[in-house]
Design a protein around this motif. Structure first.
Motif, mmCIF file in Angstrom:
data_model
loop_
_atom_site.group_PDB
_atom_site.id
_atom_site.type_symbol
_atom_site.label_atom_id
_atom_site.label_comp_id
_atom_site.label_asym_id
_atom_site.label_seq_id
_atom_site.Cartn_x
_atom_site.Cartn_y
_atom_site.Cartn_z
ATOM 1 N N TYR A 333 46.337 19.935 -2.715
ATOM 2 C CA TYR A 333 47.514 19.834 -1.845
ATOM 3 C C TYR A 333 48.640 20.653 -2.462
ATOM 4 O O TYR A 333 48.601 20.991 -3.647
ATOM 5 N N THR A 334 49.631 20.969 -1.646
ATOM 6 C CA THR A 334 50.758 21.782 -2.101
ATOM 7 C C THR A 334 52.051 20.981 -1.995
ATOM 8 O O THR A 334 52.259 20.242 -1.033
ATOM 9 N N LEU A 335 52.922 21.139 -3.002
ATOM 10 C CA LEU A 335 54.149 20.354 -3.079
ATOM 11 C C LEU A 335 55.374 21.261 -3.173
ATOM 12 O O LEU A 335 55.284 22.404 -3.620
ATOM 13 N N THR A 336 56.502 20.706 -2.766
ATOM 14 C CA THR A 336 57.783 21.366 -2.970
ATOM 15 C C THR A 336 58.447 20.734 -4.186
ATOM 16 O O THR A 336 58.424 19.503 -4.350
ATOM 17 N N TRP A 337 59.029 21.535 -5.031
ATOM 18 C CA TRP A 337 59.638 21.019 -6.263
ATOM 19 C C TRP A 337 60.821 20.113 -5.949
ATOM 20 O O TRP A 337 61.624 20.396 -5.048
ATOM 21 N N VAL A 338 60.920 19.010 -6.694
ATOM 22 C CA VAL A 338 62.078 18.121 -6.629
ATOM 23 C C VAL A 338 62.522 17.803 -8.057
ATOM 24 O O VAL A 338 61.701 17.717 -8.973
ATOM 25 N N ASP A 339 63.809 17.647 -8.238
ATOM 26 C CA ASP A 339 64.373 17.318 -9.537
ATOM 27 C C ASP A 339 63.946 15.890 -9.926
ATOM 28 O O ASP A 339 63.991 14.995 -9.089
ATOM 29 N N PRO A 340 63.486 15.590 -11.157
ATOM 30 C CA PRO A 340 63.418 16.459 -12.339
ATOM 31 C C PRO A 340 61.973 16.802 -12.715
ATOM 32 O O PRO A 340 61.578 16.689 -13.875
ATOM 33 N N TRP A 341 61.187 17.223 -11.757
ATOM 34 C CA TRP A 341 59.763 17.490 -11.984
ATOM 35 C C TRP A 341 59.593 18.633 -12.986
ATOM 36 O O TRP A 341 60.234 19.675 -12.881
ATOM 37 N N GLU A 342 58.713 18.455 -13.974
ATOM 38 C CA GLU A 342 58.411 19.486 -14.965
ATOM 39 C C GLU A 342 56.898 19.635 -15.111
ATOM 40 O O GLU A 342 56.312 19.261 -16.123
ATOM 41 N N PRO A 343 56.251 20.189 -14.090
ATOM 42 C CA PRO A 343 54.791 20.291 -14.115
ATOM 43 C C PRO A 343 54.279 21.339 -15.093
ATOM 44 O O PRO A 343 54.963 22.322 -15.397
ATOM 45 N N PHE A 344 53.076 21.114 -15.577
ATOM 46 C CA PHE A 344 52.340 22.158 -16.292
ATOM 47 C C PHE A 344 51.538 22.918 -15.239
ATOM 48 O O PHE A 344 50.960 22.306 -14.336
ATOM 49 N N PHE A 379 54.097 25.111 -5.283
ATOM 50 C CA PHE A 379 53.347 24.433 -6.335
ATOM 51 C C PHE A 379 52.083 23.815 -5.733
ATOM 52 O O PHE A 379 52.145 22.820 -5.019
ATOM 53 N N SER A 380 50.935 24.427 -6.023
ATOM 54 C CA SER A 380 49.647 23.972 -5.499
ATOM 55 C C SER A 380 48.905 23.186 -6.575
ATOM 56 O O SER A 380 48.638 23.710 -7.663
ATOM 57 N N VAL A 381 48.581 21.946 -6.275
ATOM 58 C CA VAL A 381 47.921 21.072 -7.246
ATOM 59 C C VAL A 381 46.412 21.294 -7.190
ATOM 60 O O VAL A 381 45.801 21.216 -6.113
ATOM 61 N N LEU A 382 45.811 21.581 -8.345
ATOM 62 C CA LEU A 382 44.373 21.845 -8.405
ATOM 63 C C LEU A 382 43.576 20.539 -8.298
ATOM 64 O O LEU A 382 43.988 19.495 -8.792
ATOM 65 N N SER A 383 42.411 20.633 -7.682
ATOM 66 C CA SER A 383 41.638 19.435 -7.312
ATOM 67 C C SER A 383 41.019 18.700 -8.495
ATOM 68 O O SER A 383 40.994 17.459 -8.517
ATOM 69 N N THR A 384 40.512 19.425 -9.480
ATOM 70 C CA THR A 384 39.771 18.761 -10.573
ATOM 71 C C THR A 384 40.282 19.113 -11.959
ATOM 72 O O THR A 384 39.854 18.516 -12.943
#
Length: 431
Positions: A333-344, A379-384
């Protein structure tokens, strides 16, 4: 007469025992001298000296000469002038042998990480899992500058996989310089194979808490991230802390995914980050991780310290998302950034650099994720795919100045966000 025979027999036995003991002493003395000679040769072979056989290992001699050359340049100063940077202090065979027109698939994804010498022992297990190009930026201060120089050279000398895949970069204060460690006979004479080097690194394990460094020196984490990133020419880069572990076969799975469908230039791929109890074995696959997650042995990264920093990843959706197979990596799935997200994330080498004004604890990764958002990235989240941090992050385990650093960086972050309005005037996104 009978007593006399007993005495004679006793003397014979005693003499035999003395002879055996003497032979053992001679043998032990021989072993000691042999081991000492072997140690002296290993030392001279490693650091160079009269005991080394000329051209015994030409490829390792050239490695030594490349290190000498890197050190002779004196490094370069960073933009602030506070730090001296030795880029490519030691280059891997992979980097050295890369030729124009080589197979592009071999350089699609590289791993970049940063550390001090007291956390470098994590490199062994990280490389065992990763087994692909890896760029490591090390920060050292004071006596650790020489120690770090010697140890990374020893690692590249004795460890075949490190020789093959790892590029080392060294950062120290601008008033410090690194030098070739050939005079440190007493300190390094015990280094004779890869295991012994990692054993030596273990003696410096957890010397300081988190970013606490002797002399209240600031740890320049974002500078180190940029140095490590810049040390690779791969199309995509994953930047992590050295005490984190990626899922197994990530390199091959991501490569397969990218070759099937080339993504847009404004897309980054998020790896959900977790933390695991120290006693537990690192999970290799999503199935293994979910099993540990369901019984509380694995939890979202920073869940206790800053749950909002990772919550936008939507762990519940990721854990319950359908998996077509461990080798079928795809966007869940794909997300839009929101404060205070700090993804790897895995991103193209064109993504904005980390802001090097952020040091120590707080806002160093949030600021970069914020800029990606303002610059228009999705920001696209990988499945596995995933990352796991060794040990639970808990309150009270940080160094004493953590809250003070966080407060300082919070003020810096406000100024940083204002600067983005000027840097991206046409963007309608804000942090």
């Amino acid at each position: 007469m009978h007593l006399s025979k007993k005495c004679s027999a006793f003397k014979v036995v005693l003499s035999a025992l003395l002879i055996v003991a003497l032979l053992q002493l001679i043998y032990l003395s021989f072993l000691s001298k042999f081991h000492g000679k072997q140690q002296r040769y290993r030392y001279s072979e490693l650091f160079g000296g009269s005991g080394a056989k000329k051209n015994a290992h030409p490829e390792k001699n050239s490695r030594k000469e490349r290190l000498r050359y890197s050190l002779s340049t004196g490094g370069i100063f960073d933009n602030s002038g506070q730090y001296r940077v030795y880029k490519n202090l030691i280059k891997s065979d992979f980097t050295t042998n890369q030729k124009p027109g080589s197979d592009p698939s071999s350089s699609i994804l590289a791993l970049a990480t940063h550390t001090t010498i007291n956390n470098l022992h994590h490199l062994e297990s990280l490389l065992e899992r990763w087994q692909n190009p890896l760029s490591v930026a090390i920060f050292a201060h004071g006596q650790d500058v020489k120690f770090a120089t010697a140890l990374v050279y020893a690692l590249s000398f004795f460890c075949p996989q490190i020789q093959a895949l790892v590029d080392f970069h060294l950062v120290c204060l601008s008033g410090e310089t690194a030098s070739f460690p050939e005079q440190d006979r007493e300190h390094f004479a015990g280094l004779e194979d890869c295991a012994s080097v990692f054993s030596r690194l273990e003696t410096h394990r957890d010397k300081y808490k988190n970013y606490a460094i002797s002399g209240n020196i600031s740890y320049p984490n974002n500078l180190l991230r940029n140095i490590a990133r810049g040390g690779t020419e791969s199309s995509y880069i994953l930047v992590i802390d050295i005490d984190m572990m990626p899922s197994a076969d990530l390199h091959q799975q991501f490569q397969t995914m990218i070759l099937k469908h080339e993504p847009a230039s404004d897309e980054v791929f998020v790896l959900p980050a977790f933390e695991i109890r120290h006693a537990r074995k690192m999970p290799a696959t999503k199935t293994e991780l979910v099993q540990l997650y369901q019984v509380g042995e694995v939890r979202p990264f920073y869940e206790e310290l800053c749950p909002r920093c990772q919550a936008p990843t939507n762990y519940s959706q990721w854990v319950n998302s359908h998996v077509r197979g461990p080798a079928n990596l795809e966007v869940a799935y794909t997300l839009t950034w929101v404060d205070p997200w700090e993804p790897f994330y895995i991103g193209p080498h064109t993504v904005p650099l980390y802001d090097e004004n952020f040091k120590q604890y707080g806002f160093n990764r949030i600021s970069q994720a914020c800029e990606l958002h303002v610059a228009g990235y999705r920001f696209s989240v990988l499945s596995t795919a995933f990352l796991v941090h060794r040990g639970f992050k808990i309150q009270g385990e940080f160094h004493a100045r953590k809250d003070e650093e966080n407060k300082h960086n919070r003020v810096l972050f406000r100024s940083f966000k204002e600067g983005l309005k000027t840097k991206y005037p046409s963007s309608n996104r804000r942090c």
